[in-house]
Scaffold this motif. Structure first.
Motif, PDB file in Angstrom:
ATOM      1  N   GLU A 125       0.834  -1.207   0.000  1.00  0.00           N
ATOM      2  CA  GLU A 125       0.000   0.000   0.000  1.00  0.00           C
ATOM      3  C   GLU A 125       0.867   1.255   0.000  1.00  0.00           C
ATOM      4  OE1 GLU A 125      -2.727  -0.280   3.226  1.00  0.00           O
ATOM      5  OE2 GLU A 125      -4.176  -1.426   2.064  1.00  0.00           O
ATOM      6  N   PHE A 126       1.978   1.191   0.722  1.00  0.00           N
ATOM      7  CA  PHE A 126       2.911   2.325   0.757  1.00  0.00           C
ATOM      8  C   PHE A 126       3.472   2.587  -0.642  1.00  0.00           C
ATOM      9  CE2 PHE A 126       7.302   3.884   1.097  1.00  0.00           C
ATOM     10  CZ  PHE A 126       7.103   5.060   1.788  1.00  0.00           C
ATOM     11  N   ILE A 127       3.858   1.505  -1.322  1.00  0.00           N
ATOM     12  CA  ILE A 127       4.379   1.626  -2.690  1.00  0.00           C
ATOM     13  C   ILE A 127       3.296   2.187  -3.616  1.00  0.00           C
ATOM     14  CG2 ILE A 127       5.290   0.332  -4.678  1.00  0.00           C
ATOM     15  CD1 ILE A 127       6.461  -1.660  -2.625  1.00  0.00           C
ATOM     16  N   GLY A 128       2.050   1.718  -3.411  1.00  0.00           N
ATOM     17  CA  GLY A 128       0.932   2.194  -4.218  1.00  0.00           C
ATOM     18  C   GLY A 128       0.707   3.686  -4.050  1.00  0.00           C
ATOM     19  N   ILE A 129       0.806   4.172  -2.800  1.00  0.00           N
ATOM     20  CA  ILE A 129       0.642   5.601  -2.519  1.00  0.00           C
ATOM     21  C   ILE A 129       1.735   6.414  -3.210  1.00  0.00           C
ATOM     22  CG2 ILE A 129       0.760   7.370  -0.720  1.00  0.00           C
ATOM     23  CD1 ILE A 129      -1.845   5.933  -0.590  1.00  0.00           C
ATOM     24  N   LEU A 130       2.972   5.926  -3.142  1.00  0.00           N
ATOM     25  CA  LEU A 130       4.090   6.614  -3.790  1.00  0.00           C
ATOM     26  C   LEU A 130       3.901   6.676  -5.303  1.00  0.00           C
ATOM     27  CD1 LEU A 130       7.284   5.354  -1.902  1.00  0.00           C
ATOM     28  CD2 LEU A 130       6.136   7.561  -1.690  1.00  0.00           C
ATOM     29  N   LEU A 131       3.423   5.582  -5.878  1.00  0.00           N
ATOM     30  CA  LEU A 131       3.172   5.531  -7.322  1.00  0.00           C
ATOM     31  C   LEU A 131       2.063   6.518  -7.711  1.00  0.00           C
ATOM     32  CD1 LEU A 131       3.361   1.669  -7.917  1.00  0.00           C
ATOM     33  CD2 LEU A 131       4.867   3.374  -8.968  1.00  0.00           C
ATOM     34  N   ALA A 132       1.023   6.574  -6.892  1.00  0.00           N
ATOM     35  CA  ALA A 132      -0.090   7.495  -7.162  1.00  0.00           C
ATOM     36  C   ALA A 132       0.371   8.948  -7.082  1.00  0.00           C
ATOM     37  CB  ALA A 132      -1.234   7.237  -6.181  1.00  0.00           C
ATOM     38  N   LEU A 133       1.220   9.254  -6.092  1.00  0.00           N
ATOM     39  CA  LEU A 133       1.758  10.607  -5.964  1.00  0.00           C
ATOM     40  C   LEU A 133       2.666  10.964  -7.149  1.00  0.00           C
ATOM     41  CD1 LEU A 133       2.586  10.705  -2.145  1.00  0.00           C
ATOM     42  CD2 LEU A 133       0.849  12.068  -3.331  1.00  0.00           C
ATOM     43  N   THR A 134       3.451   9.977  -7.600  1.00  0.00           N
ATOM     44  CA  THR A 134       4.301  10.166  -8.781  1.00  0.00           C
ATOM     45  C   THR A 134       3.449  10.488 -10.005  1.00  0.00           C
ATOM     46  OG1 THR A 134       5.953   8.612  -7.939  1.00  0.00           O
ATOM     47  CG2 THR A 134       6.010   9.070 -10.296  1.00  0.00           C
ATOM     48  N   ALA A 135       2.335   9.760 -10.136  1.00  0.00           N
ATOM     49  CA  ALA A 135       1.406  10.004 -11.244  1.00  0.00           C
ATOM     50  C   ALA A 135       0.832  11.413 -11.171  1.00  0.00           C
ATOM     51  CB  ALA A 135       0.286   8.969 -11.222  1.00  0.00           C
ATOM     52  N   ALA A 136       0.495  11.868  -9.953  1.00  0.00           N
ATOM     53  CA  ALA A 136      -0.094  13.201  -9.767  1.00  0.00           C
ATOM     54  C   ALA A 136       0.875  14.301 -10.212  1.00  0.00           C
ATOM     55  CB  ALA A 136      -0.483  13.403  -8.307  1.00  0.00           C
ATOM     56  N   VAL A 137       2.113  14.219  -9.752  1.00  0.00           N
ATOM     57  CA  VAL A 137       3.110  15.236 -10.096  1.00  0.00           C
ATOM     58  C   VAL A 137       3.418  15.206 -11.591  1.00  0.00           C
ATOM     59  CG1 VAL A 137       5.479  16.023  -9.727  1.00  0.00           C
ATOM     60  CG2 VAL A 137       4.133  15.203  -7.788  1.00  0.00           C
ATOM     61  N   SER A 138       3.595  14.006 -12.135  1.00  0.00           N
ATOM     62  CA  SER A 138       3.943  13.861 -13.554  1.00  0.00           C
ATOM     63  C   SER A 138       2.850  14.417 -14.460  1.00  0.00           C
ATOM     64  CB  SER A 138       4.187  12.385 -13.895  1.00  0.00           C
ATOM     65  OG  SER A 138       5.259  11.868 -13.152  1.00  0.00           O
ATOM     66  N   THR A 139       1.603  14.065 -14.177  1.00  0.00           N
ATOM     67  CA  THR A 139       0.504  14.529 -15.026  1.00  0.00           C
ATOM     68  C   THR A 139       0.279  16.040 -14.896  1.00  0.00           C
ATOM     69  OG1 THR A 139      -1.073  13.821 -13.312  1.00  0.00           O
ATOM     70  CG2 THR A 139      -0.724  12.335 -15.162  1.00  0.00           C
ATOM     71  N   SER A 140       0.624  16.615 -13.739  1.00  0.00           N
ATOM     72  CA  SER A 140       0.492  18.071 -13.598  1.00  0.00           C
ATOM     73  C   SER A 140       1.454  18.784 -14.544  1.00  0.00           C
ATOM     74  CB  SER A 140       0.741  18.501 -12.146  1.00  0.00           C
ATOM     75  OG  SER A 140       2.109  18.501 -11.820  1.00  0.00           O
ATOM     76  N   PHE A 141       2.679  18.264 -14.673  1.00  0.00           N
ATOM     77  CA  PHE A 141       3.649  18.846 -15.607  1.00  0.00           C
ATOM     78  C   PHE A 141       3.211  18.622 -17.061  1.00  0.00           C
ATOM     79  CE2 PHE A 141       6.954  18.288 -12.105  1.00  0.00           C
ATOM     80  CZ  PHE A 141       6.970  19.635 -11.794  1.00  0.00           C
ATOM     81  N   SER A 142       2.638  17.455 -17.314  1.00  0.00           N
ATOM     82  CA  SER A 142       2.148  17.139 -18.656  1.00  0.00           C
ATOM     83  C   SER A 142       1.036  18.109 -19.067  1.00  0.00           C
ATOM     84  CB  SER A 142       1.630  15.698 -18.701  1.00  0.00           C
ATOM     85  OG  SER A 142       0.995  15.422 -19.930  1.00  0.00           O
ATOM     86  N   MET A 143       0.067  18.338 -18.148  1.00  0.00           N
ATOM     87  CA  MET A 143      -1.048  19.230 -18.445  1.00  0.00           C
ATOM     88  C   MET A 143      -0.597  20.689 -18.551  1.00  0.00           C
ATOM     89  SD  MET A 143      -3.546  17.193 -18.802  1.00  0.00           S
ATOM     90  CE  MET A 143      -5.144  17.956 -18.598  1.00  0.00           C
ATOM     91  N   LEU A 144       0.385  21.079 -17.737  1.00  0.00           N
ATOM     92  CA  LEU A 144       0.917  22.439 -17.807  1.00  0.00           C
ATOM     93  C   LEU A 144       1.553  22.683 -19.179  1.00  0.00           C
ATOM     94  CD1 LEU A 144       1.617  25.155 -16.453  1.00  0.00           C
ATOM     95  CD2 LEU A 144       3.724  24.088 -15.624  1.00  0.00           C
ATOM     96  N   THR A 145       2.255  21.684 -19.673  1.00  0.00           N
ATOM     97  CA  THR A 145       2.854  21.778 -21.011  1.00  0.00           C
ATOM     98  C   THR A 145       1.769  21.950 -22.066  1.00  0.00           C
ATOM     99  OG1 THR A 145       4.625  20.287 -20.282  1.00  0.00           O
ATOM    100  CG2 THR A 145       4.411  20.641 -22.647  1.00  0.00           C
ATOM    101  N   GLY A 146       0.663  21.207 -21.894  1.00  0.00           N
ATOM    102  CA  GLY A 146      -0.459  21.320 -22.816  1.00  0.00           C
ATOM    103  C   GLY A 146      -1.067  22.715 -22.817  1.00  0.00           C
ATOM    104  N   LYS A 147      -1.087  23.356 -21.651  1.00  0.00           N
ATOM    105  CA  LYS A 147      -1.617  24.720 -21.532  1.00  0.00           C
ATOM    106  C   LYS A 147      -0.802  25.680 -22.398  1.00  0.00           C
ATOM    107  CE  LYS A 147      -3.696  28.424 -19.818  1.00  0.00           C
ATOM    108  NZ  LYS A 147      -5.039  28.826 -20.275  1.00  0.00           N
ATOM    109  N   TYR A 148       0.523  25.572 -22.322  1.00  0.00           N
ATOM    110  CA  TYR A 148       1.384  26.429 -23.127  1.00  0.00           C
ATOM    111  C   TYR A 148       1.254  26.086 -24.616  1.00  0.00           C
ATOM    112  CZ  TYR A 148       3.882  28.384 -19.086  1.00  0.00           C
ATOM    113  OH  TYR A 148       4.204  29.069 -17.942  1.00  0.00           O
ATOM    114  N   ALA A 149       1.231  24.783 -24.916  1.00  0.00           N
ATOM    115  CA  ALA A 149       1.188  24.340 -26.315  1.00  0.00           C
ATOM    116  C   ALA A 149      -0.124  24.700 -27.004  1.00  0.00           C
ATOM    117  CB  ALA A 149       1.409  22.830 -26.387  1.00  0.00           C
ATOM    118  N   SER A 150      -1.225  24.738 -26.240  1.00  0.00           N
ATOM    119  CA  SER A 150      -2.556  24.948 -26.821  1.00  0.00           C
ATOM    120  C   SER A 150      -2.677  26.236 -27.629  1.00  0.00           C
ATOM    121  CB  SER A 150      -3.625  24.943 -25.718  1.00  0.00           C
ATOM    122  OG  SER A 150      -3.447  26.040 -24.837  1.00  0.00           O
TER     123      SER A 150
END
Length: 320
Positions: A181-206
């Motif tokens: 469960e600890f590993i799962g939480i870390l993976l979920a947090l990694t996904a959150a940070v990564s997708t925020s950068f991905s979406m921010l890039t999309g904002k500029y690119a749009s």
């Protein structure tokens, strides 16, 4: 002029474009694109859950979905002759977006294999808090008082459901480093940070590069990354034939949905404020929770009911 209208594909394209603008025209067009994207991404997240339940390889799901998106976007580029204008920035934005998207998607599916849906999706949607912060400081956005109330409710829901135990009481989970469960939480947090950068890039690119070309290059890169990773990291266990067929099916469905959803996101980003878009789209986690309750018979309690009602209230308040 006659040659233009002799081409039936171009006629269909013009009709679709006109109907789209008639429905989504005006200063609030971002809202409709955001609602559409929120629903689509909710279904995508549920498909991630289904793929995890069938033990489909995370990398392969992302690989197939990215390949599907590349093929769809390339088809549109060839049919409608979209030009690769500002190629340098297309490549830069695509490289950043694809790297974080691939990391975030793999991390999310991997997290779903270790922790329940009701934990994974609220945690991964914490990326909305980061994106709201980006909107405030990078784009100098200033939501109205009522909209701030909607955003705060949305953030409060994410924190509440992330920290709630199965009994409904608020408690901060205690995990050991060897705990899945600890590993799962870390993976979920990694996904959150990564997708925020991905979406921010999309904002500029749009607003800087052609959307269809940007989507094609971005997801082609994701396909290349995940293919190379698959060649480097070879698992001893070979997936069964039936599982491979399901993985391909899941990947294609996710790819089609992702293409449509991301196109809506880019259109919303082009005309709307990042803070409000994220205030609404953060509620997409409600959809996979509801679908998981229906399909996987996960428990539906008062906590889930309250979250669904608050999600609806949030969207209404932000739109006011």
């Amino acid at each position: 002029m006659s040659l233009y209208y002799d081409n039936p594909l171009l006629i269909i394209h013009c009709l679709l474009k006109e109907s789209m603008f008639s429905i989504f025209s005006g200063e609030n067009s971002w809202f409709f694109f955001t609602i559409t994207a929120t629903i689509i991404y909710g279904v995508i997240n549920f498909m991630y859950k289904v793929a995890a339940e069938h033990n489909s390889p995370s990398r392969l799901i992302v690989n197939i979905s990215a390949g599907s998106i590349s093929i769809i976007s390339l088809t549109f580029i060839l049919i409608f002759n979209y030009q690769f204008i500002n190629l340098k920035w297309i490549l830069i934005f695509a490289a950043i977006n694809s790297s974080f998207f691939a990391l975030g998607s793999v991390a999310k599916i991997s997290a779903l294999k270790k922790i329940p849906t009701s934990y994974t999706f609220p945690i991964t949607k914490l990326n909305s808090i980061l994106l709201i912060i980006y909107g405030l400081f990078l784009f100098n956005e200033s939501p109205k008082t009522t909209q701030w109330i909607g955003i705060i409710i949305s953030i409060g829901m994410l924190i509440y459901i992330s920290l709630s135990s199965k009994s409904g009481k608020i408690e901060i989970p205690k995990f050991s480093k060897n705990n899945q469960e600890f590993i799962g939480i870390l993976l979920a947090l990694t996904a959150a940070v990564s997708t925020s950068f991905s979406m921010l890039t999309g904002k500029y690119a749009s607003s800087e590069v052609p959307k269809m070309n940007y989507i094609f290059v971005s997801y082609s890169m994701v396909f290349i990354y995940t293919t190379i990773i698959g060649k480097i990291i070879k698992t001893k266990k070979k997936p069964k034939v039936g599982n491979i067929k399901k993985t391909i099916l899941f990947g294609i469905i996710i790819g089609i949905l992702n293409f449509t959803g991301y196109l809506c996101v880019l259109n919303a980003f082009e005309t709307g404020p990042l803070t409000l878009i994220q205030g609404i789209s953060s509620n997409s986690f409600v959809i996979p929770i509801i679908l998981s309750i229906i399909v996987f018979k996960e428990k539906f309690g008062w906590k889930n009911f309250i979250v669904v009602i608050l999600a609806i209230i949030t969207i209404i308040i932000i739109k006011l």
